[in-house]
Design an enzyme around this catalytic site. Structure first.
Site, PDB file in Angstrom:
ATOM      1  N   HIS A 158       0.225  -1.399  -0.023  1.00 21.81           N
ATOM      2  CA  HIS A 158      -0.110   0.397  -0.378  1.00 21.81           C
ATOM      3  C   HIS A 158       1.056   1.221  -0.158  1.00 21.81           C
ATOM      4  O   HIS A 158       0.356   2.457  -0.468  1.00 21.81           O
ATOM      5  CB  HIS A 158      -1.212   0.150   1.223  1.00 21.81           C
ATOM      6  CG  HIS A 158      -2.283  -0.795   1.346  1.00 21.81           C
ATOM      7  ND1 HIS A 158      -3.026  -1.299  -0.015  1.00 21.81           N
ATOM      8  CD2 HIS A 158      -2.470  -2.366   1.903  1.00 21.81           C
ATOM      9  CE1 HIS A 158      -3.572  -2.220   0.630  1.00 21.81           C
ATOM     10  NE2 HIS A 158      -2.717  -2.790   1.809  1.00 21.81           N
ATOM     11  N   ASP A 198      -2.282 -10.584  -1.794  1.00 22.16           N
ATOM     12  CA  ASP A 198      -3.080 -10.441  -0.571  1.00 22.16           C
ATOM     13  C   ASP A 198      -4.321  -9.744  -1.200  1.00 22.16           C
ATOM     14  O   ASP A 198      -5.085  -9.106  -2.329  1.00 22.16           O
ATOM     15  CB  ASP A 198      -2.030  -8.971  -1.190  1.00 22.16           C
ATOM     16  CG  ASP A 198      -2.460  -8.372   1.122  1.00 22.16           C
ATOM     17  OD1 ASP A 198      -1.574  -8.377   1.955  1.00 22.16           O
ATOM     18  OD2 ASP A 198      -3.270  -7.488   1.058  1.00 22.16           O
ATOM     19  N   HIS A 200      -6.258  -7.059   0.029  1.00 26.79           N
ATOM     20  CA  HIS A 200      -5.772  -5.830  -0.262  1.00 26.79           C
ATOM     21  C   HIS A 200      -5.294  -5.356  -2.100  1.00 26.79           C
ATOM     22  O   HIS A 200      -4.853  -5.602  -2.421  1.00 26.79           O
ATOM     23  CB  HIS A 200      -5.748  -4.741   0.124  1.00 26.79           C
ATOM     24  CG  HIS A 200      -6.153  -5.310   2.067  1.00 26.79           C
ATOM     25  ND1 HIS A 200      -5.708  -6.289   2.791  1.00 26.79           N
ATOM     26  CD2 HIS A 200      -7.363  -4.679   2.102  1.00 26.79           C
ATOM     27  CE1 HIS A 200      -6.208  -6.271   3.298  1.00 26.79           C
ATOM     28  NE2 HIS A 200      -7.396  -5.434   4.185  1.00 26.79           N
ATOM     29  N   ASP A 291      -4.009 -12.592   3.723  1.00 28.14           N
ATOM     30  CA  ASP A 291      -4.972 -12.358   3.978  1.00 28.14           C
ATOM     31  C   ASP A 291      -6.679 -12.795   3.361  1.00 28.14           C
ATOM     32  O   ASP A 291      -7.796 -12.356   3.845  1.00 28.14           O
ATOM     33  CB  ASP A 291      -5.463 -10.680   5.416  1.00 28.14           C
ATOM     34  CG  ASP A 291      -4.215  -9.840   3.792  1.00 28.14           C
ATOM     35  OD1 ASP A 291      -4.240 -10.072   2.754  1.00 28.14           O
ATOM     36  OD2 ASP A 291      -4.153  -8.555   3.884  1.00 28.14           O
TER      37      ASP A 291
HETATM   38  C1  X5A Z   1      -0.712  -4.612   3.942  1.00 26.65           C
HETATM   39  C2  X5A Z   1      -2.640  -5.002   4.421  1.00 26.65           C
HETATM   40  C3  X5A Z   1      -4.584  -3.616   5.052  1.00 26.65           C
HETATM   41  C4  X5A Z   1      -5.189  -3.164   5.417  1.00 26.65           C
HETATM   42  C5  X5A Z   1      -6.087  -2.860   5.780  1.00 26.65           C
HETATM   43  C6  X5A Z   1      -6.535  -1.071   6.461  1.00 26.65           C
HETATM   44  N1  X5A Z   1      -2.902  -4.251   4.895  1.00 26.65           N
HETATM   45  N2  X5A Z   1      -8.043  -0.917   7.161  1.00 26.65           N
HETATM   46  O1  X5A Z   1      -2.943  -6.199   3.975  1.00 26.65           O
HETATM   47 ZN    ZN Z   2      -4.363  -7.208   2.533  1.00 26.84          ZN
END
Ligand code: X5A
Ligand code: ZN
Length: 662
Positions: A158, A198, A200, A291
């Site tokens: 991110h 991931d 996200h 995740d």
């Molecule tokens: C690296 C990662 C997740 C951020 C979530 C914030 N970040 N709510 O999995």
């Molecule tokens: Zn993530």
């Protein structure tokens, strides 16, 4: 750096030695305890916690797998390398953040960033995380290692050029890729494939190589039309890159949670793998967040260790297996440990682990895959063909009944989706009014005949944990402590199996009194997962017919009803969506069926209140109350006789659930 472990076999290019035996691949592993020093400033709990990398490392050691790898201790990134993708200001901020001088300003800086905490260990951990990924990547590119796994934190994908966000400080993978391309032209790496699995979207990585055709960035993530973190359009499939980089950015944005092995493998088979063949990368960097793993508290997806191993195996066919995994997210310690172990075994070319993916992708998965293929086929001809009907017809159907009166937005969204679908299926009668076409011809006898063929695990967390009390719902009657008798199920056969599990949900007690136990609350569990909570449950394997009879009785309804409360379509929906509320039982207290997962391919279902009712408990609109003595005793008996707890432990568990504020 420390080099340990076996370096068996020669270092020649072939993986088969002169004697015909397979050369053990040299797999690099980096782990450095110093990366655990990045932690929340005041010891608050946070999903991105130091134990994440500890448990992975410990698991690899316990399994005897790290001993077969080349173990490197981390090294810190060089500022010049960080500045290949980050601004000077950003590098300086991260560098100085843990100094004494910044002590009093650190929390303020963190609070101005999106999903970031900082402490005295953050700078060093961030430098080690980025440096470690660079180190393994360099060694793989040089041929000193065949492949590797950098077990690092904080994560990176991110992090943008000038901004830390989403638990990420430096973009570890992007730094490594940029280092190879810009500082080590001598190694001959000209094309890099970055795969980001991931859950996200890898917004930072996408931006850093947006116009760069040397890097093909592929990210598969939950998107939900821009509402899932990091919200917005960046993760949309229309974002394909720009200028010379046009076509070298591929997003696969899931429209729903609960995606699992079938969905991910479909994205592999019908997007990533054909494109990778055409792109023909010199090396692959994997933003390996775990995740999307089953039971992750943030991800809400269901990829199994087996699923990860198959995805990785498929990538090993490229770039002569030169692949570097870098840990990103992943917040269920057990899941990330098992997933990591499965992946390292693939890197070592061990015998494939066992598993199966009998289920099909979701309908929405095929929709997304088709949209991605269409958007990108101008750049990647292998995506041009229409997927065959036969193929996309293999899907997990989205069923037609269900019914929600919940105010929770996710539930509402899905209810709306279902209503959409229902309106398509409804037929107009002569007067032009809609006639619902579902369930119209389900006679009371036939529903039982159908549902008796299907098994489910009924997960109990209240008095039903005590088997004699549960059996009242099946065989009828009244167990010790109960003020009244139950009629039982039409099918009185005992449960086909019993097991215990613990789930990350909040147990609580509420409402004034119950007809069965007198004054005091009844047990409920929050439909939402919360990794800080535990509810112990006794799972009974019963038929879906019996499950309906339990539902009827729990909600004070008649078991002679003409229609089931929860039919096959509802089961399918709840398996897909995680929960569904039952309009027909909305006068009862247990009008929400939650799917907690699967065991041996049989869904695990519990019944509780809806999320909107939880809100009413929270606001005091419905009272929270500890259970009656006889009721609490029954819970304790269940937990003790089930072998879950000693009497004292069981009492403490119930007391705490009854007294902790919601
Ligand atoms: C690296 C990662 C997740 C951020 C979530 C914030 N970040 N709510 O999995
Ligand atoms: Zn993530």
């Amino acid at each position: 750096m420390a080099m340990s472990g076996e370096s068996s076999g020669c270092n020649c290019g072939d993986s088969v030695g002169k004697l015909g035996e397979k050369r053990q691949r040299k797999v690099g592993l980096v782990y450095d305890e110093k990366m655990c020093k990045h932690d929340t400033p005041d010891g608050e709990d946070h999903p991105e916690c130091p134990d994440r990398i500890r448990i992975i490392w410990d698991t690899l050691q316990l399994a005897g797998v790290s001993q077969r790898c080349v173990v490197l201790s981390g090294s810190k990134a060089e500022d010049t390398h960080l500045q290949l993708v980050h601004t000077k200001d950003h590098v300086n901020l991260v560098k100085s953040i843990s100094t004494k001088k910044k002590d009093y300003r650190r929390n303020k800086i963190a609070s101005q960033l999106n999903s970031i905490y900082l402490n005295g260990g953050s700078s060093e951990a961030a430098y080690l995380a980025a440096g470690s990924v660079v180190e393994v990547t360099e060694k793989v590119a040089e041929g000193e290692l065949d492949c590797g796994f950098a077990i690092v934190r904080p994560p990176g994908h991110h992090a943008e050029a000038d901004e830390a966000m989403g638990f990420c400080l430096f973009n570890n993978v992007a730094v490594a890729a940029s280092y190879l391309l810009n500082e080590r032209a001598d190694l001959g790496v000209k094309k890099i494939l970055i795969v980001d699995w991931d859950v996200h979207h890898g917004n930072g990585t996408q931006k850093m190589f947006w116009k760069d055709p040397r890097v093909l960035f592929f990210s598969v993530h939950r998107h939900e039309h821009g509402s899932f973190y990091p919200a917005g359009d960046d993760g949309d499939y229309n974002m394909v890159g720009e200028g010379p980089g046009e076509g070298f950015n591929i997003n696969v944005p899931w429209e729903q949670g609960r995606c699992g092995d079938p969905d991910y493998l479909a994205a592999w088979d019908h997007i990533l793998i054909p494109v990778a063949k055409e792109f023909n990368p010199d090396i692959i960097l994997l933003s390996a967040g775990f995740d999307a793993a089953i039971n992750d508290p943030l991800g809400g997806c269901r990829v199994t260790p087996y699923g990860y191993s198959v995805m990785l195996k498929k990538l090993m066919e490229f770039a002569q297996g030169k692949i570097v995994m870098a840990l990103e997210g992943g917040y269920n310690l057990d899941s990330i440990a098992k997933s990591s172990l499965a992946c390292v075994k693939v890197l070592l070319e061990d015998e494939p682990i066992q598993g199966s993916s009998e289920a099909y992708p979701f309908e929405s998965t095929w929709r997304v895959i088709q949209a991605v293929r269409k958007r990108l086929c101008a750049y990647w001809p292998s995506l041009a063909d229409e997927l065959s009907w036969k193929l996309i017809d293999q899907k997990t159907p989205t069923p037609v009944i269900i019914i929600s009166s919940s105010s929770d937005s996710e539930t509402e969204d899905y209810a709306n989706g279902i209503l959409d679908q229902m309106s398509k299926l409804n037929i107009e009668n002569d007067e032009g009014t809609l006639v619902e076409n579902h369930q119209v011809d389900t006679a009371s006898t036939s529903w039982r005949a159908d549902l008796t063929k299907v098994d489910v695990w009924y997960a109990t967390f209240g008095s039903n944990m005590w088997k004699p009390r549960f059996l009242c719902y099946i065989q009828g009657g009244q167990a010790e402590g109960m003020k009244r008798a139950y009629v039982g199920s039409k099918d009185t056969s005992p449960p086909k199996g019993i097991m215990w599990e613990t789930y990350p949900h909040r147990l609580f007690f509420g409402r004034e009194s119950t007809a069965t136990w007198g004054l005091g609350g009844a047990a409920f569990t929050s439909p939402l997962t919360n990794s800080n909570e535990q509810t112990h449950m006794c799972l009974y394997k019963i038929t879906l017919e019996q499950f309906n009879d339990v539902l009827f009785q729990e909600n004070g309804m008649n078991v002679d009803a003409d229609f089931p409360l929860f039919d096959l379509a509802a089961l399918q929906l709840v398996e897909n969506k995680g929960s569904g509320s039952l309009k027909a039982a909305s006068d009862g207290w247990y009008d929400n069926v939650v799917c907690l997962g699967k065991e041996l391919n049989i869904p695990i279902l519990t019944m509780t209140c809806t999320l909107s009712t939880v809100e009413k408990f929270k606001s005091g609109e419905i009272p929270v109350r500890p259970p009656a003595k006889a009721y609490a005793d029954t819970l304790v008996r269940g937990l003790v006789e089930g072998g879950r707890f000693s009497k004292e432990e069981a009492e403490a568990y119930i007391d705490s659930a009854a007294s902790k504020p919601l």
